[in-house]
Motif scaffolding. Structure first.
Motif, PDB file in Angstrom:
ATOM      1  N   ALA A  96      50.734 -36.982  -4.364  1.00  0.00           N
ATOM      2  CA  ALA A  96      52.106 -36.569  -5.600  1.00  0.00           C
ATOM      3  C   ALA A  96      50.958 -36.572  -7.106  1.00  0.00           C
ATOM      4  O   ALA A  96      50.043 -37.283  -7.093  1.00  0.00           O
ATOM      5  N   ALA A  97      52.046 -36.081  -7.723  1.00  0.00           N
ATOM      6  CA  ALA A  97      51.797 -35.869  -9.178  1.00  0.00           C
ATOM      7  C   ALA A  97      51.989 -37.259  -9.980  1.00  0.00           C
ATOM      8  O   ALA A  97      53.609 -37.481  -9.872  1.00  0.00           O
ATOM      9  N   VAL A  98      50.814 -37.486 -10.566  1.00  0.00           N
ATOM     10  CA  VAL A  98      51.629 -39.114 -11.540  1.00  0.00           C
ATOM     11  C   VAL A  98      51.370 -38.636 -13.075  1.00  0.00           C
ATOM     12  O   VAL A  98      50.438 -38.127 -12.938  1.00  0.00           O
ATOM     13  N   ARG A  99      51.999 -39.632 -14.253  1.00  0.00           N
ATOM     14  CA  ARG A  99      51.177 -39.300 -15.402  1.00  0.00           C
ATOM     15  C   ARG A  99      50.273 -40.035 -15.259  1.00  0.00           C
ATOM     16  O   ARG A  99      49.625 -40.801 -14.666  1.00  0.00           O
ATOM     17  N   PRO A 100      49.017 -38.708 -16.304  1.00  0.00           N
ATOM     18  CA  PRO A 100      48.060 -39.471 -16.368  1.00  0.00           C
ATOM     19  C   PRO A 100      47.359 -41.449 -16.118  1.00  0.00           C
ATOM     20  O   PRO A 100      47.844 -41.599 -17.516  1.00  0.00           O
ATOM     21  N   THR A 101      46.826 -41.667 -15.901  1.00  0.00           N
ATOM     22  CA  THR A 101      46.909 -42.805 -15.981  1.00  0.00           C
ATOM     23  C   THR A 101      44.844 -43.250 -15.520  1.00  0.00           C
ATOM     24  O   THR A 101      44.948 -42.357 -14.829  1.00  0.00           O
ATOM     25  N   PRO A 102      44.518 -44.037 -15.672  1.00  0.00           N
ATOM     26  CA  PRO A 102      42.942 -44.123 -15.504  1.00  0.00           C
ATOM     27  C   PRO A 102      42.561 -44.849 -13.696  1.00  0.00           C
ATOM     28  O   PRO A 102      43.623 -45.194 -13.083  1.00  0.00           O
ATOM     29  N   SER A 103      41.694 -43.852 -13.494  1.00  0.00           N
ATOM     30  CA  SER A 103      41.668 -43.747 -12.527  1.00  0.00           C
ATOM     31  C   SER A 103      42.090 -44.935 -11.100  1.00  0.00           C
ATOM     32  O   SER A 103      41.994 -44.831 -10.665  1.00  0.00           O
ATOM     33  N   ASP A 104      40.397 -45.778 -11.860  1.00  0.00           N
ATOM     34  CA  ASP A 104      40.934 -47.061 -11.070  1.00  0.00           C
ATOM     35  C   ASP A 104      41.827 -47.904 -11.503  1.00  0.00           C
ATOM     36  O   ASP A 104      41.750 -48.742 -10.421  1.00  0.00           O
ATOM     37  N   GLN A 105      42.985 -47.696 -12.064  1.00  0.00           N
ATOM     38  CA  GLN A 105      44.095 -47.880 -11.973  1.00  0.00           C
ATOM     39  C   GLN A 105      44.753 -47.281 -10.375  1.00  0.00           C
ATOM     40  O   GLN A 105      45.632 -48.221  -9.981  1.00  0.00           O
ATOM     41  N   VAL A 106      45.023 -46.146 -10.844  1.00  0.00           N
ATOM     42  CA  VAL A 106      45.456 -45.001  -9.578  1.00  0.00           C
ATOM     43  C   VAL A 106      44.959 -46.381  -8.149  1.00  0.00           C
ATOM     44  O   VAL A 106      45.621 -46.197  -7.016  1.00  0.00           O
TER      45      VAL A 106
ATOM     46  N   ASP B  23      43.419 -48.857  -7.516  1.00  0.00           N
ATOM     47  CA  ASP B  23      44.337 -50.263  -6.573  1.00  0.00           C
ATOM     48  C   ASP B  23      45.399 -49.472  -6.484  1.00  0.00           C
ATOM     49  O   ASP B  23      45.755 -50.321  -5.487  1.00  0.00           O
ATOM     50  N   TYR B  24      46.082 -49.181  -7.123  1.00  0.00           N
ATOM     51  CA  TYR B  24      47.670 -49.114  -6.888  1.00  0.00           C
ATOM     52  C   TYR B  24      47.246 -48.218  -5.479  1.00  0.00           C
ATOM     53  O   TYR B  24      48.355 -48.791  -3.806  1.00  0.00           O
ATOM     54  N   ALA B  25      46.454 -47.253  -4.695  1.00  0.00           N
ATOM     55  CA  ALA B  25      46.823 -46.925  -3.683  1.00  0.00           C
ATOM     56  C   ALA B  25      46.494 -47.684  -2.660  1.00  0.00           C
ATOM     57  O   ALA B  25      46.594 -47.635  -1.164  1.00  0.00           O
ATOM     58  N   LYS B  26      45.004 -48.195  -3.032  1.00  0.00           N
ATOM     59  CA  LYS B  26      44.406 -48.925  -1.923  1.00  0.00           C
ATOM     60  C   LYS B  26      46.039 -50.140  -1.688  1.00  0.00           C
ATOM     61  O   LYS B  26      45.494 -50.961  -0.106  1.00  0.00           O
TER      62      LYS B  26
ATOM     63  N   ASN C  61      40.825 -41.687  -4.939  1.00  0.00           N
ATOM     64  CA  ASN C  61      41.343 -41.771  -5.771  1.00  0.00           C
ATOM     65  C   ASN C  61      40.370 -42.168  -7.080  1.00  0.00           C
ATOM     66  O   ASN C  61      40.395 -41.897  -8.645  1.00  0.00           O
ATOM     67  N   ALA C  62      39.065 -42.348  -6.479  1.00  0.00           N
ATOM     68  CA  ALA C  62      38.255 -42.304  -8.235  1.00  0.00           C
ATOM     69  C   ALA C  62      37.600 -41.680  -8.182  1.00  0.00           C
ATOM     70  O   ALA C  62      37.228 -40.469  -8.034  1.00  0.00           O
ATOM     71  N   ALA C  63      36.803 -42.018  -9.629  1.00  0.00           N
ATOM     72  CA  ALA C  63      36.791 -41.095 -10.807  1.00  0.00           C
ATOM     73  C   ALA C  63      36.167 -39.751 -10.185  1.00  0.00           C
ATOM     74  O   ALA C  63      35.953 -38.592 -10.165  1.00  0.00           O
ATOM     75  N   ARG C  64      35.380 -40.497  -9.392  1.00  0.00           N
ATOM     76  CA  ARG C  64      33.608 -39.812  -9.309  1.00  0.00           C
ATOM     77  C   ARG C  64      33.950 -38.693  -7.749  1.00  0.00           C
ATOM     78  O   ARG C  64      33.216 -37.974  -7.415  1.00  0.00           O
ATOM     79  N   LYS C  65      35.411 -38.948  -7.269  1.00  0.00           N
ATOM     80  CA  LYS C  65      35.506 -38.839  -6.057  1.00  0.00           C
ATOM     81  C   LYS C  65      36.798 -37.052  -6.078  1.00  0.00           C
ATOM     82  O   LYS C  65      36.747 -37.323  -6.803  1.00  0.00           O
ATOM     83  N   THR C  66      36.175 -36.306  -5.166  1.00  0.00           N
ATOM     84  CA  THR C  66      36.841 -35.117  -4.599  1.00  0.00           C
ATOM     85  C   THR C  66      37.392 -34.986  -3.138  1.00  0.00           C
ATOM     86  O   THR C  66      37.086 -35.947  -2.833  1.00  0.00           O
ATOM     87  N   THR C  67      38.537 -34.096  -3.115  1.00  0.00           N
ATOM     88  CA  THR C  67      39.511 -34.169  -2.130  1.00  0.00           C
ATOM     89  C   THR C  67      39.087 -32.614  -1.580  1.00  0.00           C
ATOM     90  O   THR C  67      39.606 -31.703  -3.282  1.00  0.00           O
ATOM     91  N   ALA C  68      39.894 -32.660  -1.197  1.00  0.00           N
ATOM     92  CA  ALA C  68      39.897 -30.992  -0.455  1.00  0.00           C
ATOM     93  C   ALA C  68      41.122 -30.139  -1.059  1.00  0.00           C
ATOM     94  O   ALA C  68      41.792 -30.525  -0.966  1.00  0.00           O
TER      95      ALA C  68
ATOM     96  N   ALA D 259      57.491 -34.208 -13.956  1.00  0.00           N
ATOM     97  CA  ALA D 259      58.474 -34.454 -12.310  1.00  0.00           C
ATOM     98  C   ALA D 259      57.443 -35.109 -12.202  1.00  0.00           C
ATOM     99  O   ALA D 259      57.479 -36.133 -11.104  1.00  0.00           O
ATOM    100  N   ALA D 260      56.163 -35.723 -12.904  1.00  0.00           N
ATOM    101  CA  ALA D 260      54.865 -36.483 -12.424  1.00  0.00           C
ATOM    102  C   ALA D 260      55.624 -38.017 -12.361  1.00  0.00           C
ATOM    103  O   ALA D 260      56.239 -38.671 -13.315  1.00  0.00           O
ATOM    104  N   GLY D 261      55.052 -39.328 -11.127  1.00  0.00           N
ATOM    105  CA  GLY D 261      56.283 -40.080 -11.337  1.00  0.00           C
ATOM    106  C   GLY D 261      55.167 -40.828 -11.852  1.00  0.00           C
ATOM    107  O   GLY D 261      53.715 -40.608 -12.404  1.00  0.00           O
ATOM    108  N   SER D 262      55.806 -41.973 -13.059  1.00  0.00           N
ATOM    109  CA  SER D 262      54.450 -43.417 -13.172  1.00  0.00           C
ATOM    110  C   SER D 262      54.540 -44.335 -11.871  1.00  0.00           C
ATOM    111  O   SER D 262      55.321 -45.060 -11.529  1.00  0.00           O
ATOM    112  N   LEU D 263      53.222 -44.856 -12.418  1.00  0.00           N
ATOM    113  CA  LEU D 263      52.933 -45.975 -11.513  1.00  0.00           C
ATOM    114  C   LEU D 263      53.539 -47.886 -11.863  1.00  0.00           C
ATOM    115  O   LEU D 263      53.612 -47.850 -13.178  1.00  0.00           O
TER     116      LEU D 263
END
Length: 293
Positions: A175-185, A187-190, A224-231, A288-292
């Motif tokens: 999902a697209a989100v408004r730019p948010t610190p990765s650690d907050q994203v 936490d929300y995902a967890k 969602n951690a800043a250092r991680k990547t996804t395919a 169209a990005a959502g806000s956490l």
């Protein structure tokens, strides 16, 4: 001799075109390059401005497979790079911005993996991702059930999500989100992964613990951690066959009754893009990005 090809004004040496990369199907390096050239219009927007980690498999999935995060030796000077922060100090990574750099990178035989942030704003995630990973005998059909639950839960917070196959066994939710610190994203995902486990305790797991994995779907929120990547969407994967991390419709997710229904190979993708366009194009619409919450 290595043939020199001109791609959009750039001279490229494309090597070993006859080499079979996927012995199970006879899929060659030439076919891999053809796939990326054909799908470039859909793929490039998902790579643009995102530092790329390459998972390289130059001798096919059965050969040596290794991650390259730093700019590889011999990278042409016209390939864009960006400085990115790392715990051990700043590093340079490749940005695949256009068709020539895509074809240069594809010639290295690689899966493309990207961060949830763009160069210039590292650590400010503009995407949220859930990697739904089934532990046998669970499979992608079980992932679909979990994805539908997460889709509703995200929608309740005003966040519209989209699905793609991992190209391996599972499913990715983005999902697209408004730019948010990765650690907050993260936490929300967890918190959503924990909720999903509470709602479906027989099916869902939010912890990576191997011993608990059989028969369950691990909702990996940690990417969602800043250092991680996804395919990256549309990347080929280093599997036994040339499977692709393919965007899928929600009706395909709802209707999925067997893993084969959500297994897509290189040859399937161009016709799908012709029929559907880029199903993940909404991720690129910043308005169209959502806000956490």
């Amino acid at each position: 001799m290595t043939p020199i090809t001109e791609v959009a004004g750039r001279r490229l040496a494309l090597s070993n075109l006859e080499k079979v990369l996927y012995p199970a199907t006879g899929f060659t390096k030439g076919e891999l390059l053809h796939y990326y050239a054909t799908i470039a219009d859909a793929l490039l927007p998902h790579l643009r401005n995102r530092p790329v980690s390459f998972l390289r498999y130059p001798d096919g999935p059965d050969g040596q497979v290794f991650f390259t995060k730093n700019v590889p030796p011999g990278t042409p000077d016209w390939v864009t790079t960006a400085e990115v922060p790392r715990t051990e100090g700043p590093a340079r990574m490749v940005l695949v911005q256009d068709l020539p750099s895509l074809m240069w990178a594809a010639n290295l035989v690689t899966e493309f993996h990207t961060h949830q942030w763009v160069a210039g704003d590292p650590g400010a995630a503009d995407r949220i991702v859930f990697d739904l990973d089934p532990g046998a005998p669970a499979d992608v059909v079980d992932c679909c059930r979990v994805a539908l639950w997460l889709r509703e839960r995200l929608a309740a917070d005003g966040i519209e999500s989209y699905a793609k196959t991992s190209g391996s066994k599972g499913l990715h939710l983005l999902a697209a989100v408004r730019p948010t610190p990765s650690d907050q994203v993260s936490d929300y995902a967890k918190s959503l992964a924990v909720e999903a486990e509470r709602a479906m305790p027989k099916l869902v797991l939010h912890r990576m613990t191997r011993s608990l994995r059989p028969g369950k779907v691990f909702v990996d929120w940690s990417q969602n951690a800043a250092r991680k990547t996804t395919a990256t969407p549309y990347t080929l994967r280093a599997r036994s066959e040339p499977t692709v991390s393919a965007p899928v419709t929600w009706s395909e997710v709802e209707a999925c009754g067997a893993p084969a229904q959500l297994t897509f190979r290189a040859a399937d993708i161009a016709p799908r893009v012709q029929d559907y366009g880029d199903l993940l194009a909404p991720l690129l619409d910043t308005d169209a990005a959502g806000s956490l919450p």
